[in-house]
Scaffold this active site. Sequence first.
Site, PDB file in Angstrom:
ATOM      1  N   GLU A 172       3.853   3.051  -0.295  1.00 23.54           N
ATOM      2  CA  GLU A 172       3.897   3.565  -1.501  1.00 23.54           C
ATOM      3  C   GLU A 172       3.172   4.445  -1.964  1.00 23.54           C
ATOM      4  OE1 GLU A 172       4.210   3.812  -5.957  1.00 23.54           O
ATOM      5  OE2 GLU A 172       2.325   3.766  -4.490  1.00 23.54           O
ATOM      6  N   GLU A 173       2.566   5.205  -1.153  1.00 28.34           N
ATOM      7  CA  GLU A 173       1.577   5.997  -1.797  1.00 28.34           C
ATOM      8  C   GLU A 173       2.244   7.923  -1.369  1.00 28.34           C
ATOM      9  OE1 GLU A 173      -0.108   6.312  -4.305  1.00 28.34           O
ATOM     10  OE2 GLU A 173      -1.432   4.355  -4.428  1.00 28.34           O
ATOM     11  N   HIS A 225      -6.858   6.029  -8.943  1.00 29.69           N
ATOM     12  CA  HIS A 225      -6.450   7.357  -7.975  1.00 29.69           C
ATOM     13  C   HIS A 225      -8.371   7.694  -8.020  1.00 29.69           C
ATOM     14  CE1 HIS A 225      -2.472   7.662  -6.635  1.00 29.69           C
ATOM     15  NE2 HIS A 225      -2.545   6.582  -6.774  1.00 29.69           N
ATOM     16  N   ASP A 280       2.198  -4.261  -8.723  1.00 30.38           N
ATOM     17  CA  ASP A 280       1.491  -2.319  -9.045  1.00 30.38           C
ATOM     18  C   ASP A 280       0.196  -2.645  -9.989  1.00 30.38           C
ATOM     19  OD1 ASP A 280       1.266   0.011  -8.337  1.00 30.38           O
ATOM     20  OD2 ASP A 280       2.806   0.565  -7.554  1.00 30.38           O
ATOM     21  N   HIS A 302       2.277  -3.381  -1.770  1.00 33.22           N
ATOM     22  CA  HIS A 302       1.635  -1.962  -0.689  1.00 33.22           C
ATOM     23  C   HIS A 302       0.704  -2.282  -0.948  1.00 33.22           C
ATOM     24  CE1 HIS A 302      -0.335   1.436  -3.426  1.00 33.22           C
ATOM     25  NE2 HIS A 302       0.425   1.036  -4.203  1.00 33.22           N
ATOM     26  N   ASP A 333      -6.068   0.304  -6.385  1.00 30.55           N
ATOM     27  CA  ASP A 333      -3.937   0.403  -6.430  1.00 30.55           C
ATOM     28  C   ASP A 333      -4.114   0.797  -5.062  1.00 30.55           C
ATOM     29  OD1 ASP A 333      -2.212   1.448  -6.493  1.00 30.55           O
ATOM     30  OD2 ASP A 333      -2.482   3.304  -7.550  1.00 30.55           O
TER      31      ASP A 333
END
Length: 335
Positions: free
Chosen positions: A203-204, A309, A226, A63, A171
């Site tokens: 995706e998030e 994150h 991922d 992603h 990410d």
Amino acid sequence: MDTVSLLKCLSSADSPSGYEDEALKAIEENIKPYVDSIRKHKMNALIAVKNGQNGKKLGIFAHADEIGFVVAKLEERGFLRVEPIGGIDPKVVISQRIKIFTKQGVATGVVGFLPPHLQKDDQKDKVPDYNDIYVDVSCSPLSEAVSVGDICVIEGRCTSLGDRFAGKALDNRASCAALIMAASKLEIIKNRADVYFIFSSQEEIAGPGAVSVAYELGLDEAIVVDVTHGNEHVPQMPPIKISEGPVLAVGPVINREFYKALCDVAKRHGVRTQIEPTPGRSHTDTDEVQLTRSGIKTALVSIPLMYMHTPVELVDPRDVEETARLLALASTVNL
């Protein structure tokens, strides 16, 4: 291909969920020399194809979106409120610089915080939430251009830390880099299947980006790439270590035959891998891709990452390189 330069290029792109265009442009520029065709999908995904020999279709997903914010409300005196796009702990947002993408250009704001000298006793131990967070854009020349609905990201800077690399949006840009590098390796390694490198959206926010592409393409097999938590101590789980190679997930949502084939090809070619048990949902695009149409044989490969994150996500470029090598070799597997 220089791994650190590629990571820096992709990390620097600002592309929250649903607004992946800048990241996809950087990805397209880097992967174009190594594939036979490339196109944009209507769900804002990029599909790059390397033709194979046996007519089978292998999709490799990463992603391209990142976490971010949306302007939710304009307050007086040049302040505004934001709501997160994806999972962002409000503690991470305090004292950060924020980029707001307005119709007239990029406005810069800061998230201030009351100095400890002025905090009351009951405030000192309080963990802030988004009700307490204001972005100050009063000093930005474009403060008047900010509107409700504008997207925002934390301003992040890339840093090399010895053998490791830190930056925002690794990410999942670290995985996007691995796909690009895998495509370059298919100049030497002859893929049997047609390989679809799919840089998906949303995706998030658990959106339909990857699954919509998987449905359209009618894939035979899929690998979702991922990141996973590296160098964290979880008592009931085996340690996943930075610098120890890509991580193969095993569990109910992972096709056992494909998992074994990846383990075998890694061992045969000396790719050092780690194992991560996934007892239920993986919380990646794997969960949806493997259910598409009548089912797709799907595996999950992850890159170890620290500080997920946050604006300082950290990876070892050598893990990215080994992940790319494993993905290229996976294209030679016959299931």
